[in-house]
Design a protein around this motif. Structure first.
Motif, PDB file in Angstrom:
ATOM      1  N   VAL A 121      -0.769  -5.675  -5.576  1.00 47.62           N
ATOM      2  CA  VAL A 121      -1.987  -4.873  -5.492  1.00 47.62           C
ATOM      3  C   VAL A 121      -1.905  -3.981  -4.256  1.00 47.62           C
ATOM      4  CG1 VAL A 121      -3.550  -6.489  -6.649  1.00 47.62           C
ATOM      5  CG2 VAL A 121      -3.166  -6.703  -4.187  1.00 47.62           C
ATOM      6  N   ILE A 122      -2.814  -2.987  -4.211  1.00 48.62           N
ATOM      7  CA  ILE A 122      -2.973  -2.179  -3.009  1.00 48.62           C
ATOM      8  C   ILE A 122      -3.950  -2.892  -2.078  1.00 48.62           C
ATOM      9  CG2 ILE A 122      -3.819   0.002  -2.072  1.00 48.62           C
ATOM     10  CD1 ILE A 122      -3.082   1.302  -4.733  1.00 48.62           C
ATOM     11  N   PRO A 123      -3.513  -3.316  -0.876  1.00 45.63           N
ATOM     12  CA  PRO A 123      -4.446  -3.934   0.072  1.00 45.63           C
ATOM     13  C   PRO A 123      -5.300  -2.859   0.729  1.00 45.63           C
ATOM     14  CG  PRO A 123      -2.226  -3.879   1.002  1.00 45.63           C
ATOM     15  CD  PRO A 123      -2.127  -3.305  -0.376  1.00 45.63           C
ATOM     16  N   LEU A 124      -6.592  -2.891   0.473  1.00 46.82           N
ATOM     17  CA  LEU A 124      -7.469  -1.792   0.886  1.00 46.82           C
ATOM     18  C   LEU A 124      -7.693  -1.725   2.394  1.00 46.82           C
ATOM     19  CD1 LEU A 124     -10.170  -1.737  -1.937  1.00 46.82           C
ATOM     20  CD2 LEU A 124      -8.121  -0.326  -1.683  1.00 46.82           C
ATOM     21  N   GLY A 125      -7.305  -2.763   3.125  1.00 48.97           N
ATOM     22  CA  GLY A 125      -7.428  -2.698   4.569  1.00 48.97           C
ATOM     23  C   GLY A 125      -6.600  -1.596   5.195  1.00 48.97           C
ATOM     24  N   TRP A 126      -5.607  -1.121   4.485  1.00 47.79           N
ATOM     25  CA  TRP A 126      -4.748  -0.044   4.971  1.00 47.79           C
ATOM     26  C   TRP A 126      -5.211   1.325   4.486  1.00 47.79           C
ATOM     27  CZ3 TRP A 126      -0.144  -0.991   7.829  1.00 47.79           C
ATOM     28  CH2 TRP A 126       0.205  -2.338   7.958  1.00 47.79           C
ATOM     29  N   GLU A 127      -6.267   1.388   3.694  1.00 41.64           N
ATOM     30  CA  GLU A 127      -6.593   2.616   2.976  1.00 41.64           C
ATOM     31  C   GLU A 127      -7.973   3.174   3.318  1.00 41.64           C
ATOM     32  OE1 GLU A 127      -4.379   3.994   1.023  1.00 41.64           O
ATOM     33  OE2 GLU A 127      -2.948   2.318   0.891  1.00 41.64           O
ATOM     34  N   ASN A 128      -8.087   4.497   3.196  1.00 39.54           N
ATOM     35  CA  ASN A 128      -9.381   5.172   3.194  1.00 39.54           C
ATOM     36  C   ASN A 128      -9.820   5.293   1.736  1.00 39.54           C
ATOM     37  OD1 ASN A 128     -11.043   7.717   2.748  1.00 39.54           O
ATOM     38  ND2 ASN A 128     -11.160   7.518   4.966  1.00 39.54           N
ATOM     39  N   PRO A 129     -10.925   4.686   1.335  1.00 36.00           N
ATOM     40  CA  PRO A 129     -11.291   4.665  -0.076  1.00 36.00           C
ATOM     41  C   PRO A 129     -11.415   6.047  -0.720  1.00 36.00           C
ATOM     42  CG  PRO A 129     -12.545   3.016   1.103  1.00 36.00           C
ATOM     43  CD  PRO A 129     -11.818   3.822   2.142  1.00 36.00           C
ATOM     44  N   LEU A 130     -11.947   7.018  -0.005  1.00 36.50           N
ATOM     45  CA  LEU A 130     -12.098   8.346  -0.604  1.00 36.50           C
ATOM     46  C   LEU A 130     -10.740   8.976  -0.855  1.00 36.50           C
ATOM     47  CD1 LEU A 130     -14.750  11.001   0.287  1.00 36.50           C
ATOM     48  CD2 LEU A 130     -12.398  11.684  -0.144  1.00 36.50           C
ATOM     49  N   ARG A 131      -9.841   8.922   0.142  1.00 37.75           N
ATOM     50  CA  ARG A 131      -8.518   9.518  -0.040  1.00 37.75           C
ATOM     51  C   ARG A 131      -7.732   8.794  -1.123  1.00 37.75           C
ATOM     52  NH1 ARG A 131      -6.080  12.093  -0.819  1.00 37.75           N
ATOM     53  NH2 ARG A 131      -4.086  11.786   0.247  1.00 37.75           N
ATOM     54  N   LEU A 132      -7.854   7.466  -1.168  1.00 41.02           N
ATOM     55  CA  LEU A 132      -7.145   6.721  -2.197  1.00 41.02           C
ATOM     56  C   LEU A 132      -7.681   7.084  -3.578  1.00 41.02           C
ATOM     57  CD1 LEU A 132      -5.084   4.593  -3.024  1.00 41.02           C
ATOM     58  CD2 LEU A 132      -6.832   2.839  -2.627  1.00 41.02           C
ATOM     59  N   ALA A 133      -8.978   7.266  -3.698  1.00 46.17           N
ATOM     60  CA  ALA A 133      -9.567   7.646  -4.985  1.00 46.17           C
ATOM     61  C   ALA A 133      -8.988   8.971  -5.472  1.00 46.17           C
ATOM     62  CB  ALA A 133     -11.087   7.738  -4.863  1.00 46.17           C
ATOM     63  N   GLU A 134      -8.773   9.921  -4.564  1.00 46.70           N
ATOM     64  CA  GLU A 134      -8.167  11.200  -4.940  1.00 46.70           C
ATOM     65  C   GLU A 134      -6.749  10.997  -5.469  1.00 46.70           C
ATOM     66  OE1 GLU A 134     -10.303  14.403  -1.943  1.00 46.70           O
ATOM     67  OE2 GLU A 134      -8.580  13.258  -1.198  1.00 46.70           O
ATOM     68  N   ASP A 135      -5.971  10.187  -4.752  1.00 45.67           N
ATOM     69  CA  ASP A 135      -4.590   9.950  -5.172  1.00 45.67           C
ATOM     70  C   ASP A 135      -4.531   9.248  -6.526  1.00 45.67           C
ATOM     71  OD1 ASP A 135      -3.675  11.123  -2.868  1.00 45.67           O
ATOM     72  OD2 ASP A 135      -3.200   9.243  -1.848  1.00 45.67           O
ATOM     73  N   LEU A 136      -5.363   8.228  -6.712  1.00 48.08           N
ATOM     74  CA  LEU A 136      -5.354   7.487  -7.971  1.00 48.08           C
ATOM     75  C   LEU A 136      -5.741   8.377  -9.138  1.00 48.08           C
ATOM     76  CD1 LEU A 136      -7.038   4.135  -6.857  1.00 48.08           C
ATOM     77  CD2 LEU A 136      -4.589   4.579  -7.193  1.00 48.08           C
TER      78      LEU A 136
END
Length: 347
Positions: free
Chosen positions: A80-95
């Motif tokens: 899985v992608i561990p969200l502690g390393w991620e910015n949710p908005l930027r990750l949403a764009e990439d996904l």
């Protein structure tokens, strides 16, 4: 097949994508070739693990973007992608971008919690906000909202020659229903169900509470079964809510004698950790399943949690070679899948 087992509907596999630090391209290319092979063999899904500061895939979304252009049918997931390393908005764009490029085949799996070794990496990751970051479920909820099209800002409209939207772009309408939560605890199972996600189970669970086992100690299958039932009890779709199981499964039908010996040695070294909960978190590991497809199918049909799922993403061992993965995947698709009642997908 015992009458209590669900027929296997979706057959998937999971790989970590190892590479040589001195020459990382061949390892990434091997991962893409394995995904291509999975599609040719008729697998329904291919999943990649996420590894930071290791010699494994650190950017699964980028790898799956490449895979989306080399495949046409197979679903592509992160586990899985561990969200502690991620910015949710930027990750949403990439996904959303990769989902659009893949034609709606992306299945993002995520989890929450502090990054591994956070005290040693926090200055590099969150230099100004390290002590203020929230690594709980709220981070996952924000990602879900952005993926599902909820506003990310109160501003939209035209400014000069530029047009702005109030939600993440691109928006991929079906992606919100293909979000997965990777969990090994009752709390995670309930949260995922309450928020309408799909649920990824793996070969690790938390041995929680006084009633998580028998006199012989905690039972992995029974604990995992309790998580699956808790998830579905809290999900709007009830018993139809999607659950995927991700045990380490190594069929040996077409393996060479040398491969069989290597596989058995690998499993034997990992067996001691399956006998009792490990560490303060009381993590309980499932035994690796090594043997002929007939033998593995029999063991899976006796597994209480397996009997309640109709999707799997069997995990490939971390340290094997490309030729080993080819053999294992071929046996999974041509031997074990049919032994589990899965019908080959239409051409």
């Amino acid at each position: 097949m015992p009458p209590t087992s669900r027929p296997l509907r979706k057959l998937g596999f999971l790989t970590i994508g190892l590479f040589d630090e001195a020459d990382p391209r061949p390892g990434h290319e091997s991962t893409l070739e394995i995904i291509e092979l999975g599609e040719r063999l008729g697998f329904d899904s291919a999943w990649v693990r996420h590894r930071h500061l290791q010699h494994g895939i650190s950017s699964p979304v980028a790898v799956l973007a490449a895979a989306s252009q080399r495949t046409s049918r197979i679903e592509l997931g992160t586990a899985v992608i561990p969200l502690g390393w991620e910015n949710p908005l930027r990750l949403a764009e990439d996904l959303a971008t990769v989902d659009v490029l893949s034609g709606g085949r992306l299945n993002p799996g995520v989890s929450v919690g502090p990054p591994m070794h956070y005290d040693r990496v926090k200055e590099a990751l969150y230099a100004e906000t390290a002590d203020a970051e929230d690594f709980g479920y709220e981070r996952a909820r924000r990602l879900l909202d952005f993926v599902r099209g909820k506003p990310a800002t109160d501003f939209s409209g035209v400014e000069g020659f530029e047009v702005f939207d109030d939600r993440v772009q691109p928006h991929s309408p079906g992606l919100g229903s293909r979000m997965w939560y990777g969990g090994g605890s009752l709390r995670s199972a309930r949260w995922a169900g309450e928020h309408g996600m799909n649920f990824l189970t793996s070969s690790v669970v938390k041995a929680e509470g006084p009633d998580d086992g028998t006199d012989g100690g905690p039972d992995f299958a029974e604990i995992q079964l309790s998580h699956i039932r808790a998830f579905r009890a809290h999900h709007p779709d009830g018993d139809d809510a999607r659950v995927s199981q991700g045990l380490v499964v190594i069929p040996t039908d077409s393996a060479t004698p040398a491969q069989r010996a290597k596989y058995e040695e690998y499993a034997a070294k990992r067996t001691p950790r399956t006998t009792a909960p490990q560490g303060p978190a009381r993590l309980l590991f499932a035994p690796d399943l090594v043997g002929t497809s007939a033998d593995i199918a029999e063991r899976l049909h006796a597994h209480a949690a397996f009997r309640e799922v109709d999707e799997v993403a069997f995990a490939l061992p971390f340290t094997f070679g490309h030729e080993d993965y080819v053999q294992i995947l071929t046996d999974l698709a041509t031997r074990l899948g049919p032994a589990l009642g899965r019908r080959s997908p239409a051409a």
